[in-house]
Design a protein around this motif. Structure first.
Motif, short mmCIF file in Angstrom:
data_model
loop_
_atom_site.label_atom_id
_atom_site.label_comp_id
_atom_site.label_asym_id
_atom_site.label_seq_id
_atom_site.Cartn_x
_atom_site.Cartn_y
_atom_site.Cartn_z
N TYR A 135 0.84 -1.19 0.00
CA TYR A 135 0.00 0.00 0.00
C TYR A 135 0.87 1.25 0.00
O TYR A 135 0.63 2.21 -0.70
CB TYR A 135 -0.87 -0.03 1.26
CG TYR A 135 -2.18 0.69 1.14
CD1 TYR A 135 -3.35 -0.01 0.89
CD2 TYR A 135 -2.26 2.06 1.30
CE1 TYR A 135 -4.56 0.64 0.80
CE2 TYR A 135 -3.47 2.71 1.20
CZ TYR A 135 -4.61 2.01 0.95
OH TYR A 135 -5.82 2.65 0.86
N MET A 136 1.94 1.19 0.81
CA MET A 136 2.78 2.36 0.98
C MET A 136 3.57 2.66 -0.27
O MET A 136 3.71 3.82 -0.67
CB MET A 136 3.72 2.10 2.16
CG MET A 136 4.37 3.33 2.64
SD MET A 136 4.79 3.28 4.36
CE MET A 136 5.06 1.63 4.71
N ALA A 138 2.78 2.00 -3.27
CA ALA A 138 1.88 2.59 -4.25
C ALA A 138 1.68 4.08 -3.98
O ALA A 138 1.69 4.91 -4.89
CB ALA A 138 0.53 1.86 -4.23
N GLN A 139 1.51 4.41 -2.70
CA GLN A 139 1.31 5.82 -2.35
C GLN A 139 2.55 6.66 -2.66
O GLN A 139 2.45 7.77 -3.17
CB GLN A 139 0.98 5.97 -0.86
CG GLN A 139 -0.27 5.25 -0.41
CD GLN A 139 -1.53 5.90 -0.91
OE1 GLN A 139 -1.55 7.09 -1.21
NE2 GLN A 139 -2.59 5.14 -1.04
N MET A 140 3.73 6.11 -2.32
CA MET A 140 4.96 6.86 -2.54
C MET A 140 5.22 7.07 -4.02
O MET A 140 5.61 8.15 -4.45
CB MET A 140 6.15 6.10 -1.93
CG MET A 140 6.07 5.89 -0.46
SD MET A 140 6.29 7.41 0.43
CE MET A 140 8.04 7.38 0.65
N ALA A 141 5.00 6.02 -4.79
CA ALA A 141 5.19 6.16 -6.23
C ALA A 141 4.19 7.17 -6.77
O ALA A 141 4.51 7.98 -7.65
CB ALA A 141 5.02 4.81 -6.91
N ALA A 350 2.10 7.99 6.69
CA ALA A 350 2.48 8.03 8.11
C ALA A 350 1.69 6.98 8.89
O ALA A 350 2.24 6.24 9.71
CB ALA A 350 2.24 9.42 8.68
N GLY A 351 0.39 6.89 8.61
CA GLY A 351 -0.43 5.89 9.28
C GLY A 351 0.05 4.48 9.00
O GLY A 351 0.10 3.63 9.89
N LEU A 352 0.43 4.24 7.75
CA LEU A 352 0.91 2.91 7.37
C LEU A 352 2.22 2.57 8.07
O LEU A 352 2.43 1.45 8.54
CB LEU A 352 1.10 2.83 5.86
CG LEU A 352 -0.19 2.78 5.05
CD1 LEU A 352 0.08 3.15 3.61
CD2 LEU A 352 -0.81 1.40 5.14
N THR A 353 3.12 3.56 8.14
CA THR A 353 4.40 3.34 8.79
C THR A 353 4.20 2.96 10.25
O THR A 353 4.82 2.03 10.77
CB THR A 353 5.25 4.62 8.73
OG1 THR A 353 5.30 5.07 7.39
CG2 THR A 353 6.65 4.36 9.22
N LEU A 354 3.29 3.69 10.88
CA LEU A 354 3.03 3.42 12.29
C LEU A 354 2.50 1.99 12.48
O LEU A 354 2.93 1.26 13.37
CB LEU A 354 2.02 4.43 12.82
CG LEU A 354 1.84 4.32 14.31
CD1 LEU A 354 2.90 5.14 15.00
CD2 LEU A 354 0.48 4.77 14.73
N GLY A 397 11.41 1.64 -2.32
CA GLY A 397 10.39 1.01 -3.16
C GLY A 397 9.66 2.02 -4.00
O GLY A 397 9.37 1.79 -5.18
N GLY A 398 9.36 3.17 -3.39
CA GLY A 398 8.64 4.22 -4.11
C GLY A 398 9.44 4.73 -5.28
O GLY A 398 8.92 4.94 -6.37
N ILE A 399 10.77 4.92 -5.07
CA ILE A 399 11.61 5.40 -6.16
C ILE A 399 11.70 4.35 -7.27
O ILE A 399 11.60 4.65 -8.45
CB ILE A 399 13.02 5.78 -5.64
CG1 ILE A 399 12.90 7.02 -4.75
CG2 ILE A 399 13.99 6.03 -6.78
CD1 ILE A 399 14.17 7.40 -4.01
N ALA A 400 11.83 3.08 -6.84
CA ALA A 400 11.92 2.01 -7.84
C ALA A 400 10.63 1.88 -8.64
O ALA A 400 10.65 1.63 -9.84
CB ALA A 400 12.25 0.68 -7.16
N ALA A 401 9.49 2.05 -7.96
CA ALA A 401 8.21 1.85 -8.64
C ALA A 401 7.73 3.11 -9.33
O ALA A 401 6.70 3.11 -10.00
CB ALA A 401 7.15 1.39 -7.63
N ASN A 402 8.47 4.21 -9.18
CA ASN A 402 8.04 5.47 -9.77
C ASN A 402 7.88 5.33 -11.28
O ASN A 402 8.75 4.81 -11.95
CB ASN A 402 9.09 6.55 -9.45
CG ASN A 402 8.62 7.93 -9.87
OD1 ASN A 402 7.43 8.13 -10.11
ND2 ASN A 402 9.55 8.86 -9.97
N GLY A 403 6.76 5.78 -11.78
CA GLY A 403 6.52 5.70 -13.21
C GLY A 403 5.90 4.38 -13.64
O GLY A 403 5.45 4.24 -14.75
#
Lengths: 525, 136
Positions: A135-136, A138-141, A350-354, A397-403
């Motif tokens: 989930y996270m 996906a959000q970061m990307a 932030a909620g997911l990290t927690l 992960g977000g940087i890798a999945a970006n795009g």
């Protein structure tokens, strides 16, 4: 994007970050106990928590994604929102109060209540970590993509820096504020989000003389699909297979929502079952209002901006709401809508990290490694370290999945939650005979079947929009695995239970049932 | 459902939770912990369970059936769903919006039912085992 005013966007966003960081700092207490860090000392009211719940749930995917999906696909985009609203009834009637009464901090508390602690807690933590990370990422990307659209940051390096900044701010929220700080961020963000979509909706509907039919009429004229956008089938109506895919998606949406770990954990921030119930009532109202508004915003964007212009914009579908804001309110409104979208991403991650850090520290560290005898202070320390690790993983992960095509990651998180968590929760709350083996089978059965089906689905390989378009190992024809993996998990839980020689613990079962319904023995009032 | 007295229910399976010296009516064991087995079989708890089931079972089946109907119609009866109702607003959009409405109705009905029928009964069951918790 045309007319994007980077300075305004950045300053509105900057103000939000500074304001929330200040509030998080003020809300934090110096010597945090485990209960403060995980559950904000259970000090929130049902109303506050209900607003925060809707904040947790309304990610950028729902705001930008759904209004965009409606603006482009019409009716078929609307289907998502219905599943997400109806799903709260499961949370309300079957889960919220019982979870509050039986558990303390995590989903594992409930699943392991009457089972052997270590294997079940490890399984619950695995499910939580996998779902939260998917989930996270996906959000970061999504944050990267959003930046491209809103701030005209087009270089990969620039977007990577932005993803990293989002990650750092979110970890700061969690480290400084714990659950209390994160909840306040959710509340502020949810109020901003709901206010802005409501105002936008009223304005839009007013523009068409408060006549929905007139707006739809205009929308159909602006869509290349014409009248067909108002009918089902634009996106999912093609073949029998795509219809089945749609059913599978609908199932995952309605069953996954109330079993997402970060949603479940919210129920611990209130003092008792009555407040937990009130939270869901509030959240349901917020959802129903929000998604009714996105319906208007989506068709409004179709009518005023036009489908072609939306699909042609840098962010594609996702740009519908920002483009519409620019059209009706100029750069200022655009800035506000963009800032709200950022805030949304920030608060949700932030909620997911927690949640992920709590699950690791409370279930794995304290109960699996330390056999339930960890010093609470060490537990919180471990949770904080985990939060940093999870943050780093999510940034990477977000940087890798970006795009990449990340929409499937969100859908996958719902399918995973519906497969791994829901059957297990329902069985352990409602089925007397359910035992440890059944629990493990249903968690791991749901989790692995769901992940495997996704790996072999067209979302990963074999079609132009896949992650690996050049390879083809798509042996499973549906992009959404729910229709197979959810029943499979129910079946696995059933078989595991009846095939096990180990009987359920009747004393613990009595305790769980009595405690779940009444709160006796939980220390809650 | 109408109980004349705030009665002290006895467990249906008698035999334990009887020798405590604290108070003869409480369903607590020798250590002052709630006796969950006895509470589970007590008349008041069974009544609570019946009341809970009476609402959530039909309500859950109802909303799931209604949602599944909507989804199936959307997938397999596109023509029916695109029949116009008011101006350009068609059956499908109306049914979709009605899903929101029914969700809110069931939510509010459950909140009301809980307040009126469940919470008082929960209090009754809790009274069976007013333990040291409140003192702690």
């Amino acid at each position: 994007m045309t007319g994007a005013n980077t300075a305004i966007n950045l300053s509105v966003f900057g103000i939000f970050v500074l304001l929330t960081l200040y509030i998080v700092y003020r809300a934090s207490t110096r010597n945090v106990s485990a209960s403060d860090y995980y559950a904000a000392g259970s000090s929130f009211t049902g109303t506050q928590n209900g607003i925060a719940l809707s904040g947790d749930f309304l990610s950028a995917a729902s705001f930008l994604g759904i209004s965009g999906a409606i603006a482009v696909n019409g009716y078929d985009g609307f289907l998502y929102s219905i599943g997400w609203v109806v799903a709260w009834l499961i949370g309300l009637m079957l889960i919220a109060e019982r979870l509050r009464n039986t558990g303390r901090y995590t989903m594992g508390d409930v699943m392991a209540f009457r089972m052997r602690q270590r294997p079940v807690r490890a399984a619950a933590a695995n499910a939580t970590l996998v779902i939260s990370l998917f989930y996270m990422i996906a959000q970061m990307a999504g944050a990267g993509g959003l930046m491209a659209l809103l701030l005209d940051v087009h270089s990969k390096v620039g977007q990577a820096i932005i993803i990293a900044v989002v990650g750092i701010v979110m970890v700061l929220y969690v480290l400084v504020g714990g659950m209390k700080g994160t909840t306040w961020v959710q509340i502020i963000k949810a109020v901003l989000l709901i206010l802005s979509v409501t105002l936008l909706t009223i304005f839009l509907i007013g523009k068409f003389g408060f006549d929905m039919s007139a707006m739809l009429d205009r929308a159909t004229q602006k869509s290349p699909l014409g009248e067909a956008v108002l009918a089902p089938g634009v996106k999912y109506g093609g073949s029998d297979l795509s219809k089945l895919d749609f059913l599978s998606l609908a199932l995952a949406l309605v069953l996954g929502t109330a079993s997402l770990p970060h949603v479940l954990m919210r129920f611990y921030t209130v003092p008792n079952a009555r407040e937990a119930r009130r939270s869901v009532v509030w959240a349901t109202w917020m959802m129903a209002i929000f998604y009714s508004c996105t319906l208007v915003i989506g068709f409004g964007a179709m009518a005023l901006v036009g489908t072609d212009k939306i699909t042609g914009a840098p962010g594609g579908e996702n740009s519908a709401a920002p483009l519409l804001a620019f059209q009706v309110g100029g750069t200022v409104l655009l800035g506000i809508v963009c800032a709200v979208a950022f805030a949304t991403i920030l608060a949700v991650v932030a909620g997911l990290t927690l949640t992920a850090s709590a699950s690791f520290a409370h279930d794995v560290y304290a109960n699996v490694i330390k056999h339930g005898e960890a010093d609470p202070r060490d537990e919180v320390r471990v949770a904080r370290i985990t939060a940093v690790c999870v943050g780093v993983l999510a940034i990477a992960g977000g940087i890798a999945a970006n795009g990449q095509n990340v929409a499937f990651l969100v859908a996958l998180a719902f399918a995973l939650a519906a497969s791994a968590n829901l059957p297990t929760l329902l069985y352990s709350l409602f089925w007397k005979r359910f035992n440890t083996r059944g629990t493990l089978w249903s968690i791991y059965g749901g989790l692995t079947s769901c992940v495997l089906l996704i790996v072999f689905s067209p979302a990963i390989s074999g079609s132009k929009s896949s992650v690996f378009p050049d390879a083809d190992f798509a042996y499973f024809p549906l992009s959404n695995p729910g229709i197979v993996s959810i029943p499979l998990s129910f079946l696995a839980g059933f078989l595991g239970t009846i095939l096990s020689k180990e009987p359920a613990d009747p004393a613990k079962q009595s305790e769980m049932e009595v405690r779940g319904l009444t709160g006796i023995g939980s220390g809650l009032r | 459902m109408t109980k004349a007295l705030p009665s002290v229910s006895r467990p249906a399976t008698p035999g334990f939770a009887t020798f405590d010296e604290r108070h003869h009516s409480l369903l607590i064991d020798g250590d002052g912990e709630p006796d969950f087995g006895a509470i589970q079989t007590s008349e008041d708890f069974l009544a609570l369970k019946r009341r809970v089931t009476r609402f959530i079972l039909p309500a859950t089946l109802l909303f799931l059936a209604w949602y599944v109907t909507f989804v199936l119609l959307s997938a397999y009866a596109a023509d029916f769903m695109s029949t116009p109702l008011f101006g350009t607003v068609n059956v499908g959009l109306t049914m979709g919006f009605l899903q929101f409405v029914t969700t809110i109705i069931i939510t509010m009905a459950y909140a009301r039912y809980s307040k009126k029928r469940l919470d008082p009964q929960v209090e009754k069951v809790r009274a069976l085992a007013e333990t040291d918790e409140e003192l702690a």
